[in-house]
Design a protein around this motif. Structure first.
Motif, PDB file in Angstrom:
ATOM      1  N   ARG A 141     -23.652-101.238-108.782  1.00 50.01           N
ATOM      2  CA  ARG A 141     -24.262-100.488-109.889  1.00 50.01           C
ATOM      3  C   ARG A 141     -25.783-100.587-109.863  1.00 50.01           C
ATOM      4  NH1 ARG A 141     -19.764-102.424-114.230  1.00 50.01           N
ATOM      5  NH2 ARG A 141     -18.240-100.819-113.753  1.00 50.01           N
ATOM      6  N   LYS A 142     -26.305-101.750-109.524  1.00 52.10           N
ATOM      7  CA  LYS A 142     -27.762-101.922-109.413  1.00 52.10           C
ATOM      8  C   LYS A 142     -28.318-101.040-108.303  1.00 52.10           C
ATOM      9  CE  LYS A 142     -27.986-106.664-111.131  1.00 52.10           C
ATOM     10  NZ  LYS A 142     -28.230-108.075-110.763  1.00 52.10           N
ATOM     11  N   ALA A 143     -27.595-100.974-107.183  1.00 53.18           N
ATOM     12  CA  ALA A 143     -28.048-100.151-106.063  1.00 53.18           C
ATOM     13  C   ALA A 143     -28.065 -98.675-106.453  1.00 53.18           C
ATOM     14  CB  ALA A 143     -27.154-100.372-104.846  1.00 53.18           C
ATOM     15  N   ILE A 144     -27.010 -98.221-107.127  1.00 50.83           N
ATOM     16  CA  ILE A 144     -26.937 -96.819-107.552  1.00 50.83           C
ATOM     17  C   ILE A 144     -28.051 -96.509-108.554  1.00 50.83           C
ATOM     18  CG2 ILE A 144     -25.527 -95.111-108.784  1.00 50.83           C
ATOM     19  CD1 ILE A 144     -24.615 -95.722-105.884  1.00 50.83           C
ATOM     20  N   LEU A 145     -28.294 -97.416-109.458  1.00 53.50           N
ATOM     21  CA  LEU A 145     -29.370 -97.228-110.439  1.00 53.50           C
ATOM     22  C   LEU A 145     -30.725 -97.122-109.734  1.00 53.50           C
ATOM     23  CD1 LEU A 145     -30.306 -97.071-113.385  1.00 53.50           C
ATOM     24  CD2 LEU A 145     -30.397 -99.566-113.385  1.00 53.50           C
ATOM     25  N   ARG A 146     -30.955 -97.981-108.747  1.00 55.02           N
ATOM     26  CA  ARG A 146     -32.225 -97.940-108.008  1.00 55.02           C
ATOM     27  C   ARG A 146     -32.357 -96.625-107.237  1.00 55.02           C
ATOM     28  NH1 ARG A 146     -37.439 -98.755-107.770  1.00 55.02           N
ATOM     29  NH2 ARG A 146     -38.180 -99.168-105.684  1.00 55.02           N
ATOM     30  N   ILE A 147     -31.283 -96.191-106.606  1.00 59.10           N
ATOM     31  CA  ILE A 147     -31.318 -94.921-105.881  1.00 59.10           C
ATOM     32  C   ILE A 147     -31.668 -93.788-106.843  1.00 59.10           C
ATOM     33  CG2 ILE A 147     -29.885 -93.191-104.714  1.00 59.10           C
ATOM     34  CD1 ILE A 147     -28.306 -95.598-103.500  1.00 59.10           C
TER      35      ILE A 147
ATOM     36  N   ARG B 140     -28.239 -96.382 -99.857  1.00 54.93           N
ATOM     37  CA  ARG B 140     -27.162 -95.394 -99.755  1.00 54.93           C
ATOM     38  C   ARG B 140     -26.100 -95.864 -98.767  1.00 54.93           C
ATOM     39  NH1 ARG B 140     -25.301 -92.404 -96.217  1.00 54.93           N
ATOM     40  NH2 ARG B 140     -27.044 -92.740 -94.841  1.00 54.93           N
ATOM     41  N   GLN B 141     -26.531 -96.380 -97.632  1.00 52.72           N
ATOM     42  CA  GLN B 141     -25.572 -96.854 -96.631  1.00 52.72           C
ATOM     43  C   GLN B 141     -24.784 -98.057 -97.151  1.00 52.72           C
ATOM     44  OE1 GLN B 141     -24.799 -95.376 -93.534  1.00 52.72           O
ATOM     45  NE2 GLN B 141     -23.068 -96.722 -93.926  1.00 52.72           N
ATOM     46  N   ALA B 142     -25.486 -98.978 -97.801  1.00 55.17           N
ATOM     47  CA  ALA B 142     -24.822-100.165 -98.353  1.00 55.17           C
ATOM     48  C   ALA B 142     -23.808 -99.754 -99.430  1.00 55.17           C
ATOM     49  CB  ALA B 142     -25.849-101.141 -98.922  1.00 55.17           C
ATOM     50  N   ALA B 143     -24.187 -98.801-100.276  1.00 57.91           N
ATOM     51  CA  ALA B 143     -23.281 -98.324-101.324  1.00 57.91           C
ATOM     52  C   ALA B 143     -22.073 -97.613-100.708  1.00 57.91           C
ATOM     53  CB  ALA B 143     -24.016 -97.395-102.284  1.00 57.91           C
ATOM     54  N   SER B 144     -22.315 -96.818 -99.693  1.00 59.02           N
ATOM     55  CA  SER B 144     -21.233 -96.118 -99.016  1.00 59.02           C
ATOM     56  C   SER B 144     -20.255 -97.101 -98.375  1.00 59.02           C
ATOM     57  CB  SER B 144     -21.813 -95.184 -97.952  1.00 59.02           C
ATOM     58  OG  SER B 144     -20.794 -94.531 -97.242  1.00 59.02           O
TER      59      SER B 144
END
Length: 66
Positions: free
Chosen positions: A11-17, A40-44
């Motif tokens: 969720r933190k990664a998506i928020l930062r993106i 994006r790659q890490a989230a994917s």
């Protein structure tokens, strides 16, 4: 960034993106574009591990045919 392992980190990664993307294409620096790509790659990768059950589905379908 290391691999995302928890839903909180995801969720933190998506928020930062989203925060970076909201700056618009003219407002994002080269370093920020790199950050977006990495996140994006890490989230994917996290999504594939957590939500992609297609391999299991194939095995289940094979068992049902037997």
């Amino acid at each position: 960034m290391n691999a995302i392992e928890t839903l909180t980190d995801y969720r933190k990664a998506i928020l930062r993106i989203n925060t970076l993307l909201n700056k618009g294409s003219q407002g994002v620096s080269g370093d920020e574009m790199t950050e977006i790509r990495i996140l994006r790659q890490a989230a994917s990768d996290f999504e594939k591990i957590r939500y992609d059950h297609s391999e299991n589905l194939g095995a289940i379908q094979q068992e049902e045919k037997a």
